[in-house]
Design an enzyme around this catalytic site. Structure first.
Site, PDB file in Angstrom:
ATOM      1  N   GLU A 106      11.128 -34.338 -30.840  1.00  0.00           N
ATOM      2  CA  GLU A 106      10.283 -35.631 -31.113  1.00  0.00           C
ATOM      3  C   GLU A 106       8.841 -34.771 -31.258  1.00  0.00           C
ATOM      4  O   GLU A 106       8.207 -34.486 -30.369  1.00  0.00           O
ATOM      5  CB  GLU A 106      10.306 -36.568 -29.614  1.00  0.00           C
ATOM      6  CG  GLU A 106       9.701 -37.691 -30.207  1.00  0.00           C
ATOM      7  CD  GLU A 106       9.740 -38.861 -29.143  1.00  0.00           C
ATOM      8  OE1 GLU A 106      10.648 -38.793 -28.187  1.00  0.00           O
ATOM      9  OE2 GLU A 106       8.857 -39.845 -29.202  1.00  0.00           O
ATOM     10  N   ARG A 146      19.296 -28.630 -18.805  1.00  0.00           N
ATOM     11  CA  ARG A 146      18.136 -28.299 -19.210  1.00  0.00           C
ATOM     12  C   ARG A 146      17.297 -27.128 -18.256  1.00  0.00           C
ATOM     13  O   ARG A 146      17.981 -27.012 -17.240  1.00  0.00           O
ATOM     14  CB  ARG A 146      16.909 -29.465 -18.694  1.00  0.00           C
ATOM     15  CG  ARG A 146      16.968 -30.735 -19.320  1.00  0.00           C
ATOM     16  CD  ARG A 146      16.192 -31.771 -18.723  1.00  0.00           C
ATOM     17  NE  ARG A 146      14.786 -31.830 -19.405  1.00  0.00           N
ATOM     18  CZ  ARG A 146      14.483 -32.553 -20.595  1.00  0.00           C
ATOM     19  NH1 ARG A 146      15.506 -33.110 -21.145  1.00  0.00           N
ATOM     20  NH2 ARG A 146      13.601 -32.438 -21.006  1.00  0.00           N
ATOM     21  N   LYS A 177       7.126 -33.199 -21.282  1.00  0.00           N
ATOM     22  CA  LYS A 177       6.096 -33.323 -22.281  1.00  0.00           C
ATOM     23  C   LYS A 177       4.875 -34.312 -21.529  1.00  0.00           C
ATOM     24  O   LYS A 177       3.712 -34.170 -21.809  1.00  0.00           O
ATOM     25  CB  LYS A 177       6.610 -33.698 -23.511  1.00  0.00           C
ATOM     26  CG  LYS A 177       7.187 -32.728 -24.229  1.00  0.00           C
ATOM     27  CD  LYS A 177       7.153 -33.257 -25.840  1.00  0.00           C
ATOM     28  CE  LYS A 177       8.752 -33.381 -26.190  1.00  0.00           C
ATOM     29  NZ  LYS A 177       8.802 -33.748 -27.511  1.00  0.00           N
TER      30      LYS A 177
HETATM   31  P1  ATP Z   1      10.470 -34.678 -22.337  1.00  0.00           P
HETATM   32  O1  ATP Z   1      11.495 -35.370 -21.598  1.00  0.00           O
HETATM   33  O2  ATP Z   1       9.915 -33.732 -21.749  1.00  0.00           O
HETATM   34  O3  ATP Z   1       9.735 -35.427 -23.445  1.00  0.00           O
HETATM   35  P2  ATP Z   1      12.603 -34.282 -24.689  1.00  0.00           P
HETATM   36  O4  ATP Z   1      13.517 -33.862 -24.214  1.00  0.00           O
HETATM   37  O5  ATP Z   1      12.115 -35.543 -24.782  1.00  0.00           O
HETATM   38  O6  ATP Z   1      11.106 -33.774 -23.724  1.00  0.00           O
HETATM   39  P3  ATP Z   1      12.393 -33.637 -27.287  1.00  0.00           P
HETATM   40  O7  ATP Z   1      11.428 -33.250 -28.384  1.00  0.00           O
HETATM   41  O8  ATP Z   1      13.434 -34.669 -27.345  1.00  0.00           O
HETATM   42  O9  ATP Z   1      11.862 -33.420 -25.910  1.00  0.00           O
HETATM   43  O10 ATP Z   1      13.488 -32.175 -27.183  1.00  0.00           O
HETATM   44  C1  ATP Z   1      13.992 -31.601 -28.371  1.00  0.00           C
HETATM   45  C2  ATP Z   1      15.287 -30.770 -27.706  1.00  0.00           C
HETATM   46  O11 ATP Z   1      14.822 -29.931 -26.991  1.00  0.00           O
HETATM   47  C3  ATP Z   1      16.415 -31.923 -27.173  1.00  0.00           C
HETATM   48  O12 ATP Z   1      17.577 -31.524 -27.865  1.00  0.00           O
HETATM   49  C4  ATP Z   1      16.289 -31.625 -25.835  1.00  0.00           C
HETATM   50  O13 ATP Z   1      17.457 -31.804 -25.325  1.00  0.00           O
HETATM   51  C5  ATP Z   1      15.775 -30.310 -25.773  1.00  0.00           C
HETATM   52  N1  ATP Z   1      14.935 -29.960 -24.588  1.00  0.00           N
HETATM   53  C6  ATP Z   1      14.040 -30.358 -24.306  1.00  0.00           C
HETATM   54  N2  ATP Z   1      13.527 -29.951 -22.919  1.00  0.00           N
HETATM   55  C7  ATP Z   1      14.199 -29.123 -22.494  1.00  0.00           C
HETATM   56  C8  ATP Z   1      14.552 -28.112 -21.447  1.00  0.00           C
HETATM   57  N3  ATP Z   1      13.789 -28.037 -20.478  1.00  0.00           N
HETATM   58  N4  ATP Z   1      15.827 -27.287 -21.317  1.00  0.00           N
HETATM   59  C9  ATP Z   1      16.475 -27.292 -22.378  1.00  0.00           C
HETATM   60  N5  ATP Z   1      16.549 -27.950 -23.660  1.00  0.00           N
HETATM   61  C10 ATP Z   1      15.384 -28.938 -23.843  1.00  0.00           C
HETATM   62 MG    MG Z   2      13.652 -36.574 -26.057  1.00  0.00          MG
END
Ligand code: ATP
Ligand code: MG
Length: 577
Positions: free
Chosen positions: A51, A277, A287
């Site tokens: 995102e 994760r 984020k």
């Molecule tokens: P946040 O929860 O911090 O906002 P997010 O998961 O919403 O992070 P996205 O931009 O949606 O962030 O993430 C893109 C991809 O990266 C998703 O498929 C997510 O599962 C993966 N991802 C995000 N954070 C992690 C992490 N700490 N470890 C592994 N994969 C991750």
């Molecule tokens: Mg997300």
């Protein structure tokens, strides 16, 4: 075992114990099985769907290495898709940074670059299909009421009073939603599934909400936006993704993912697979928290070298190879865990030990005067750029009567086993001579040592004597008249708490920020070889650690970031086991 006290999962353990061996993790096992049975016509197509509401971090790097890595291994493709269905928070700056970071990590999406917002038209049509099939309805309950009607884990929900609207009525209302005839939150489109479903995500989830907000790409064209749970499976299917790999928090959403695809007319059914994760000690990875640190100026922007963002790690001096290697070593597991920061540091040390040139930089200088050395004489010594790699060549270093050494390398009253410089004690100057301390000069007011007077042994030129006299300490140094000024940023962990995400009610994660996370050493003295350094160049400063020339460094104003110290706590732990 101490080694894995943060890691509970067996497959992660396996991967870490066998870094050289690429273990077949559960995702690759599924994919190979699908290839054997010809499930997807032998295609492997994955996607990485960030995102664009923040910069990518090392957790994303793990996902990128899995998504792109798997596609590469099985001759498939990995799509980069901006998951931009939420109009309020997304910005072009983030899109650009995401593209830059994925490329920098060494991955290529080829022609497969997409925006979820490109599918708004199709998403809308599929919503109409669901309404026509009596599988979606417009509901006038507000957010609170929807929550109240939803029930709990132990109690079933109640049907919305609007659940029995006819398809015709729903089509009409949905059209009005789209045309902007309702206010934000006045109504929503919900999937009609089962209000008594044991999985709460299946209790008639909202799939479209009204938001009179401009979108960074579609402008004011839409005032209804699809939710993630609806847009994601449809986007995956439209792109003909075979394996939709995501993190564990989406496991409970999988039934809904499948429901959406099974109830619309589309000829692709990707398989959602979840993995754990990545969390790392002494840092935060959400984020939202990273944004807070940036916005409240608790760090210097998204690329602050203390942050776990890809841009921060890049500025700090991490290499893409080290990050990829780290991601490979932690492996892919199904249980959430926290990885020791020491492992990430170990990976960059391993890389830099092989590749970084060695140089001498005195971080906190004190002057040494060699009393028996001629006033205007200069000598050149040759030094290996990297003893680990003869092809790295040699460079010249200058020696003269006055040199700088580290203030901490001298003690007027040395403690036991102090092998560095002290009155009457002899040490080796790396690549040059043996010197013995005779005397110190102090500031009459402050008492601070301003000069250390030493005598050198001319027979020790080059670092040994004819009598093979042993000296215990070897110091790095820089000739005063040839020295170049430099500013050096020394970083420590950003948080004092190993798990800053794990805080008690009423506590603020920001209160665990390490006040000593950045120390600026503005009076460092570097050997002249560093004058031509360019941002991104990496070095081992002898005895001081690995350093990287900062983005803002110029010839007139050299700035270095400490990437990591030389002491490898991970290697020690690894050896013990
Ligand atoms: P946040 O929860 O911090 O906002 P997010 O998961 O919403 O992070 P996205 O931009 O949606 O962030 O993430 C893109 C991809 O990266 C998703 O498929 C997510 O599962 C993966 N991802 C995000 N954070 C992690 C992490 N700490 N470890 C592994 N994969 C991750
Ligand atoms: Mg997300």
């Amino acid at each position: 075992m101490i080694l894995f006290n943060f890691i509970e999962d067996k497959s992660t353990k396996y991967a870490m114990e066998n870094p050289a061996e690429k273990s077949k993790d559960f995702i690759r096992t599924i994919i190979e099985e699908d290839l054997k049975t010809g499930k997807n016509g032998n295609r492997v197509e994955t996607r990485f769907p960030p995102e664009p509401n923040g910069y990518l971090h090392i957790g994303h790097a793990k996902a990128i290495c899995i998504d792109f890595g798997i596609a590469n291994e099985y001759n498939g493709a990995c799509h980069l898709r901006m998951d931009d269905t939420n109009p309020a928070k997304e910005e072009v700056e983030y899109v650009d940074s995401i593209m830059q970071d994925v490329k920098w990590l060494g991955f290529d999406w080829g022609k497969h670059f997409y925006y979820a917002s490109d599918y708004y038209e199709q998403l809308y049509k599929f919503a109409i299909e669901l309404i026509e099939k009596n599988k979606a309805y417009v509901c006038d309950l507000n957010t609170d009421e929807i929550r109240q009607y939803r029930g709990t884990l132990t109690e079933p929900g109640k049907n919305s009073p609007f659940r029995n609207r006819t398809a015709e009525e729903n089509l009409n209302l949905f059209e009005k939603m789209k045309n902007g005839e309702f206010k934000d939150g006045q109504c929503a489109l919900r999937a009609k599934i089962d209000m008594a479903h044991p999985n709460l995500n299946m209790r008639d989830p909202v799939i479209y909400r009204i938001k009179h907000t401009a979108h960074h790409r579609t402008g004011n064209k839409w005032c209804i936006y699809p939710t993630y749970d609806y847009a994601h499976p449809v986007s995956d299917a439209l792109e003909k993704i075979t394996h939709s790999i995501c993190t564990l928090e989406f496991e409970d959403h999988r039934p809904l993912y499948n429901w959406v695809i099974e109830n619309i007319t589309i000829d692709c059914h990707p398989q959602q697979i979840e993995f754990a994760r990545l969390n790392i000690t002494y840092t935060v990875m959400s984020k939202r928290k990273l944004l807070t640190l940036v916005q409240e100026k608790l760090v210097n922007g998204w690329d602050d070298p203390r942050l776990p963002t890809i841009s921060g790690l890049r500025r700090r001096g991490y290499t893409p190879e080290a990050i990829r290697n780290f991601c490979e070593r932690i492996g892919v597991a199904k249980a959430n865990s926290t990885v020791d920061l020491a492992l990430l540091e170990h990976c960059i040390r391993e890389d830099l030990n092989k590749n970084a040139h060695r140089v001498m930089v005195v971080l906190d200088p004190v002057k040494v005067v060699i009393t028996n050395y001629p006033d205007n004489q200069t000598e050149e010594f040759e030094a290996d750029n990297n003893p680990e790699d003869p092809s790295a060549g040699k460079r010249k270093i200058m020696f003269s009567k006055e040199i700088y050494i580290e203030r901490d390398d001298f003690r007027e009253v040395p403690p036991k086993k102090y092998f560095r410089l002290a009155p009457g004690q002899e040490v080796r100057l790396k690549h040059a001579y043996y010197i013995t301390c005779e005397n110190v000069i102090k500031d009459t007011v402050t008492g601070e040592i301003t000069e250390i007077h030493c005598k050198l042994d001319p027979q020790s030129r080059g670092g040994s004597t004819p009598d093979n006299r042993r000296v215990q300490g070897t110091l790095h140094w820089v000739s005063v008249k040839d020295a170049v000024n430099a500013e050096v940023m020394v970083y420590e962990n950003l948080f004092t708490k190993a798990d800053p995400d794990n805080i008690k009610e009423g506590e603020d994660f920001k209160s665990f920020i390490n006040p000593a996370s950045l120390k600026v050493l503005s009076n460092a003295k570097a050997e002249p070889a560093l004058l031509g350094t360019k941002p991104g160049n990496r070095y081992q400063f002898l005895r001081n650690g690995y350093f990287c020339t900062d983005t803002d460094s110029t010839t007139g104003n050299l700035v270095f970031n400490r990437i990591v110290t030389l002491k490898d706590t991970w290697a020690k732990v690894e050896k013990k086991n």
